[in-house]
Design a protein around this motif. Structure first.
Motif, PDB file in Angstrom:
ATOM      1  N   ASP A  49       4.255   6.616  10.024  1.00  0.00           N
ATOM      2  CA  ASP A  49       3.091   5.981   9.401  1.00  0.00           C
ATOM      3  C   ASP A  49       3.337   5.649   7.933  1.00  0.00           C
ATOM      4  O   ASP A  49       2.393   5.464   7.167  1.00  0.00           O
ATOM      5  N   ASN A  50       4.595   5.606   7.528  1.00  0.00           N
ATOM      6  CA  ASN A  50       4.943   5.189   6.159  1.00  0.00           C
ATOM      7  C   ASN A  50       5.321   3.711   6.213  1.00  0.00           C
ATOM      8  O   ASN A  50       6.485   3.328   6.101  1.00  0.00           O
ATOM      9  N   ASN A  51       4.291   2.903   6.418  1.00  0.00           N
ATOM     10  CA  ASN A  51       4.540   1.487   6.677  1.00  0.00           C
ATOM     11  C   ASN A  51       3.317   0.687   6.244  1.00  0.00           C
ATOM     12  O   ASN A  51       2.194   1.187   6.272  1.00  0.00           O
ATOM     13  N   ILE A  52       3.554  -0.550   5.799  1.00  0.00           N
ATOM     14  CA  ILE A  52       2.441  -1.419   5.429  1.00  0.00           C
ATOM     15  C   ILE A  52       2.839  -2.872   5.675  1.00  0.00           C
ATOM     16  O   ILE A  52       3.989  -3.256   5.425  1.00  0.00           O
ATOM     17  N   TYR A  53       1.916  -3.640   6.202  1.00  0.00           N
ATOM     18  CA  TYR A  53       2.173  -5.045   6.481  1.00  0.00           C
ATOM     19  C   TYR A  53       1.617  -5.914   5.349  1.00  0.00           C
ATOM     20  O   TYR A  53       0.664  -5.518   4.663  1.00  0.00           O
ATOM     21  N   PRO A  54       2.188  -7.093   5.148  1.00  0.00           N
ATOM     22  CA  PRO A  54       1.725  -7.972   4.066  1.00  0.00           C
ATOM     23  C   PRO A  54       0.219  -8.219   4.086  1.00  0.00           C
ATOM     24  O   PRO A  54      -0.443  -8.122   3.039  1.00  0.00           O
ATOM     25  N   ASN A  55      -0.338  -8.514   5.257  1.00  0.00           N
ATOM     26  CA  ASN A  55      -1.770  -8.820   5.321  1.00  0.00           C
ATOM     27  C   ASN A  55      -2.633  -7.615   4.954  1.00  0.00           C
ATOM     28  O   ASN A  55      -3.762  -7.779   4.475  1.00  0.00           O
ATOM     29  N   GLU A  56      -2.116  -6.416   5.169  1.00  0.00           N
ATOM     30  CA  GLU A  56      -2.848  -5.214   4.765  1.00  0.00           C
ATOM     31  C   GLU A  56      -2.879  -5.082   3.245  1.00  0.00           C
ATOM     32  O   GLU A  56      -3.832  -4.533   2.681  1.00  0.00           O
ATOM     33  N   ILE A  57      -1.849  -5.578   2.579  1.00  0.00           N
ATOM     34  CA  ILE A  57      -1.819  -5.577   1.114  1.00  0.00           C
ATOM     35  C   ILE A  57      -2.793  -6.618   0.569  1.00  0.00           C
ATOM     36  O   ILE A  57      -3.551  -6.359  -0.361  1.00  0.00           O
ATOM     37  N   PHE A  58      -2.777  -7.812   1.177  1.00  0.00           N
ATOM     38  CA  PHE A  58      -3.641  -8.897   0.702  1.00  0.00           C
ATOM     39  C   PHE A  58      -5.120  -8.570   0.887  1.00  0.00           C
ATOM     40  O   PHE A  58      -5.952  -8.933   0.058  1.00  0.00           O
ATOM     41  N   SER A  59      -5.445  -7.869   1.974  1.00  0.00           N
ATOM     42  CA  SER A  59      -6.850  -7.568   2.278  1.00  0.00           C
ATOM     43  C   SER A  59      -7.327  -6.266   1.647  1.00  0.00           C
ATOM     44  O   SER A  59      -8.527  -6.050   1.472  1.00  0.00           O
ATOM     45  N   GLY A  60      -6.387  -5.376   1.322  1.00  0.00           N
ATOM     46  CA  GLY A  60      -6.748  -4.050   0.825  1.00  0.00           C
ATOM     47  C   GLY A  60      -7.106  -3.081   1.938  1.00  0.00           C
ATOM     48  O   GLY A  60      -7.491  -1.945   1.682  1.00  0.00           O
ATOM     49  N   ASP A  61      -6.941  -3.523   3.191  1.00  0.00           N
ATOM     50  CA  ASP A  61      -7.298  -2.706   4.353  1.00  0.00           C
ATOM     51  C   ASP A  61      -6.125  -1.794   4.729  1.00  0.00           C
ATOM     52  O   ASP A  61      -5.420  -2.040   5.696  1.00  0.00           O
ATOM     53  N   ASN A  62      -5.928  -0.745   3.949  1.00  0.00           N
ATOM     54  CA  ASN A  62      -4.850   0.210   4.205  1.00  0.00           C
ATOM     55  C   ASN A  62      -5.184   1.521   3.518  1.00  0.00           C
ATOM     56  O   ASN A  62      -6.091   1.591   2.692  1.00  0.00           O
ATOM     57  N   LYS A  63      -4.413   2.574   3.865  1.00  0.00           N
ATOM     58  CA  LYS A  63      -4.673   3.909   3.321  1.00  0.00           C
ATOM     59  C   LYS A  63      -3.713   4.260   2.187  1.00  0.00           C
ATOM     60  O   LYS A  63      -3.726   5.391   1.696  1.00  0.00           O
ATOM     61  N   ILE A  64      -2.895   3.290   1.771  1.00  0.00           N
ATOM     62  CA  ILE A  64      -1.833   3.589   0.814  1.00  0.00           C
ATOM     63  C   ILE A  64      -2.156   3.093  -0.586  1.00  0.00           C
ATOM     64  O   ILE A  64      -1.884   3.765  -1.577  1.00  0.00           O
ATOM     65  N   LEU A  65      -2.775   1.903  -0.693  1.00  0.00           N
ATOM     66  CA  LEU A  65      -3.018   1.267  -1.984  1.00  0.00           C
ATOM     67  C   LEU A  65      -4.485   1.378  -2.377  1.00  0.00           C
ATOM     68  O   LEU A  65      -5.370   1.456  -1.522  1.00  0.00           O
ATOM     69  N   SER A  66      -4.745   1.354  -3.681  1.00  0.00           N
ATOM     70  CA  SER A  66      -6.103   1.549  -4.193  1.00  0.00           C
ATOM     71  C   SER A  66      -6.946   0.282  -4.140  1.00  0.00           C
ATOM     72  O   SER A  66      -8.168   0.348  -4.261  1.00  0.00           O
ATOM     73  N   LYS A  67      -6.298  -0.873  -3.975  1.00  0.00           N
ATOM     74  CA  LYS A  67      -7.000  -2.144  -3.984  1.00  0.00           C
ATOM     75  C   LYS A  67      -6.157  -3.207  -3.303  1.00  0.00           C
ATOM     76  O   LYS A  67      -5.007  -2.952  -2.940  1.00  0.00           O
ATOM     77  N   ALA A  68      -6.728  -4.381  -3.148  1.00  0.00           N
ATOM     78  CA  ALA A  68      -5.977  -5.511  -2.605  1.00  0.00           C
ATOM     79  C   ALA A  68      -5.130  -6.148  -3.709  1.00  0.00           C
ATOM     80  O   ALA A  68      -5.495  -6.098  -4.894  1.00  0.00           O
ATOM     81  N   PHE A  69      -4.010  -6.732  -3.327  1.00  0.00           N
ATOM     82  CA  PHE A  69      -3.142  -7.439  -4.271  1.00  0.00           C
ATOM     83  C   PHE A  69      -2.850  -8.822  -3.725  1.00  0.00           C
ATOM     84  O   PHE A  69      -2.672  -9.003  -2.512  1.00  0.00           O
ATOM     85  N   SER A  70      -2.786  -9.794  -4.621  1.00  0.00           N
ATOM     86  CA  SER A  70      -2.503 -11.169  -4.201  1.00  0.00           C
ATOM     87  C   SER A  70      -1.045 -11.312  -3.795  1.00  0.00           C
ATOM     88  O   SER A  70      -0.180 -10.530  -4.216  1.00  0.00           O
TER      89      SER A  70
END
Length: 494
Positions: free
Chosen positions: A293-314
Motif C-alpha cells: 500500500d505504498n503506492n499512489i496514482y497520478p489522478n489521486e495526486i491531482f484530486s487529493g483523494d489519497n491517504k498520503i498527501l495533505s492536499k491536491a497538487f496540480s
C-alpha cells in the motif's frame, strides 16, 4: 533554427558507463526509442517519471532544431507475469479476472495512459507502435536468428541460445554482467524446462489451449517473447543502428540486454549508440508497491483523494517536482517534498508573469546573454534539469530586484530574458502556467478574483477597512495573495 550547431551535448551512456559527446548518426536528425508501458493497469507515477524525462529530452532536441523521430511503443501482448518466460500473460490475466476481452483491457489502459500523460503536458511521440501490430516482423527476426544457429525450437517454443551467442559476442555488455558468473549463480534447470541453458530467453512461446492471445507461426500457434517486440519495432522505424534507446533503470537487465543480443544476432550490428536510463521514484523513502500500500496514482495526486498527501497538487507542480532531480538520480516523493516544489513552482510562475509589466531602463545590471548560455550549458550536460532550475531562480532573484527598483534592465535584455524563460520553462521543461489547468477554469478564477479586488477597492474608498481586510485575509487563507502596488492590485497563487 539549427541551434544544435552551436551547442555540444554530453550524455551519460550506460553502454560505456561514462559521459560522451553526443553525435547523431545523421547530421541534424535523431532516432530515439523508449520502452513504453504494458497496458494492463493504470499507469503509475514511477512510469510517468521515466516518460517525463524522455519527454524533456525530446523537447530539448526539438528546440535545438533537430528533426527527431521519437518512437515509444505500447506492449499489448507477450509480457508475462513477473517478467518471466513461463506463466500467464499480464493482459490475459487481467482480462480473465475482469471477464472481458484482452483488447478491452488494452484499450481501457491505453486511454488512461494517454489521458494521464496529456495532463502532464507531454508531447506525443512521432510513432507509437504496438506489439500486436508487429507480429509478422517479430516472426521474421526469429527466422533469421534460427538460421544463424543462435536460437532453437522445442515443442513449439523458440529460445535464444545465450551460450552460443556469447562465443562470438558479449552477452552482458550493457549490464556489465559476465555469463560465466550468471551460470555459476543459477540453479540447474528443472526437468520440465525446454531450455538448453537457464540464461536462454523466449523469442516465441507456444500457446497452451487456454491462452487467449495467440498467433500462427512456423512453429505453431503462440505469442512473441517480451524482449522481441522492441527489437522489431525500433529497427523497423529507426534502422538497424540508431542514436538513442531509453527506458527505466529496471529494464537494463534483462530486457535491454536481450534486445542487444537479438539485434546483433539478426542484423550483425550493435543496435544503439547511446543507452540512456532513468532512475526510480520512491515514496516516503521506500519502493513503491501495491502489495504494501505504498503506492499512489497520478489522478489521486491531482484530486487529493489519497491517504498520503495533505492536499491536491496540480500536474504542473508535480512535473516541476520531477524536473528538480536529475533523470539518473533516485527521487523520493513525499508530502513535504511536493509542498516545497509547489512553492518553488508558484514563485517561478509569479516571476514570469510579473516580468511582462516591468518597466525598462537605460542599462542592465544582470548579464542576460551569459545567463542564457548557462541555461544551455546545464541542458547540454546530460540534460541537467536541476542545474537549469537553479539558473532559472537566479533570474527570478533579478526580476524581483528590478520590481523593487533595486536593479534596471533594458528593453532588449527584458525581451531576451522573457523569451529565454518561456523557452526553458514552458517549451523544454514542459511546465504550464498556474491558471492553465485541465478544466479550463483559469479565466473564471481571474474574473472572480478581479471582482473581489474591485469590491475591496470600493470598500477602501468608502473607508470600510474592516471589509477590505476581510477580503484580503480570506483570499490569503485560500492561497490567493493580493499585492498592492503603484499600478494597482495584482494577485498570485501561493
Amino acid at each position: 533554427m539549427q541551434l544544435y550547431k552551436n551547442q555540444t551535448i554530453k550524455v551519460y551512456n550506460s553502454l560505456s558507463g561514462k559521459k560522451e559527446e553526443f553525435k547523431p548518426i545523421n547530421d541534424g536528425h535523431i532516432g530515439m526509442y523508449v520502452c513504453g508501458p504494458t497496458v494492463y493497469s493504470n499507469v503509475h507515477l514511477g512510469n510517468c517519471r521515466t516518460f517525463m524525462s524522455f519527454d524533456m529530452i525530446f523537447r530539448y532536441f526539438k528546440h535545438l532544431g533537430y528533426k527527431v523521430r521519437y518512437v515509444r511503443n505500447i506492449t499489448d501482448a507477450g509480457h508475462l507475469v513477473d517478467d518471466a518466460d513461463e506463466g500467464e500473460d499480464k493482459i490475459a490475466k487481467k482480462a480473465r479476472l475482469e471477464q472481458i476481452e484482452p483488447m478491452e483491457v488494452v484499450q481501457r489502459y491505453t486511454v488512461d495512459f494517454h489521458n494521464t500523460l496529456q495532463k502532464f503536458n507531454f508531447l506525443p511521440p512521432s510513432i507509437e507502435p504496438t506489439a500486436t501490430g508487429h507480429i509478422i516482423e517479430q516472426i521474421e527476426i526469429i527466422k533469421e536468428i534460427i538460421e544463424k544457429g543462435l536460437a532453437y525450437e522445442v515443442n513449439g517454443s523458440v529460445y535464444f541460445d545465450v551460450v552460443e551467442f556469447n562465443k562470438t559476442n558479449n552477452y552482458g555488455i550493457l549490464s556489465g554482467r559476465k555469463l560465466e558468473d550468471m551460470i555459476a549463480n543459477t540453479r540447474e534447470l528443472s526437468a520440465q524446462s525446454d531450455k538448453k541453458n537457464p540464461q536462454d530467453f523466449a523469442l516465441w512461446k507456444k500457446a497452451e489451449p487456454e491462452h487467449i492471445m495467440r498467433w500462427p507461426s512456423p512453429w505453431g500457434d503462440g505469442f512473441p517473447g517480451w524482449h522481441l517486440e522492441c527489437t522489431a519495432m525500433s529497427t523497423k522505424y529507426l534502422g538497424e543502428t540508431f542514436d538513442i534507446h531509453g527506458g527505466g533503470m529496471d529494464l537494463k537487465f534483462p530486457h535491454h540486454e536481450c534486445e542487444i543480443a537479438q539485434a546483433q544476432a539478426s542484423n550483425g550490428a550493435a543496435p544503439v549508440n547511446y543507452w540512456l536510463h532513468a532512475n526510480m521514484l520512491t515514496l516516503n523513502g521506500k519502493k513503491m508497491s501495491k502489495s504494501t500500500d505504498n503506492n499512489i496514482y497520478p489522478n489521486e495526486i491531482f484530486s487529493g483523494d489519497n491517504k498520503i498527501l495533505s492536499k491536491a497538487f496540480s500536474a504542473s507542480a508535480v512535473r516541476f517536482f520531477m524536473m528538480q532531480a536529475h533523470y539518473t538520480s533516485i527521487l523520493d516523493l513525499s508530502n513535504d517534498a511536493l509542498l516545497a516544489s509547489e512553492k518553488g513552482y508558484l514563485k517561478l510562475m509569479e516571476a514570469i508573469s510579473s516580468l511582462k509589466t516591468i518597466e525598462t531602463g537605460s542599462k542592465t545590471e544582470f548579464g542576460v546573454a551569459a545567463w542564457q548560455q548557462k541555461c544551455y550549458d546545464a541542458m547540454n550536460d546530460d540534460f541537467n534539469s536541476p542545474i537549469l532550475i537553479a539558473h532559472l531562480f537566479e533570474a527570478v532573484k533579478h526580476i524581483n530586484l528590478i520590481k523593487d527598483d533595486k536593479e534596471t534592465i533594458t528593453k532588449e535584455d527584458k525581451e531576451l530574458l522573457e523569451n529565454t524563460l518561456n523557452t526553458f520553462v514552458f517549451d523544454i521543461l514542459g511546465l504550464t502556467g498556474v491558471n492553465e489547468d485541465a478544466n479550463g477554469n483559469s479565466e473564471k478564477l481571474e474574473e472572480v478574483v478581479n471582482l473581489l479586488i474591485q469590491l475591496r477597492n470600493d470598500a477602501r474608498s468608502n473607508k470600510d477597512f474592516a471589509l477590505s481586510d476581510q477580503i484580503r485575509d480570506q483570499l490569503l487563507a485560500m492561497g490567493i495573495q493580493l499585492k498592492d502596488g503603484k499600478d494597482g492590485t495584482t494577485f498570485s497563487l501561493s
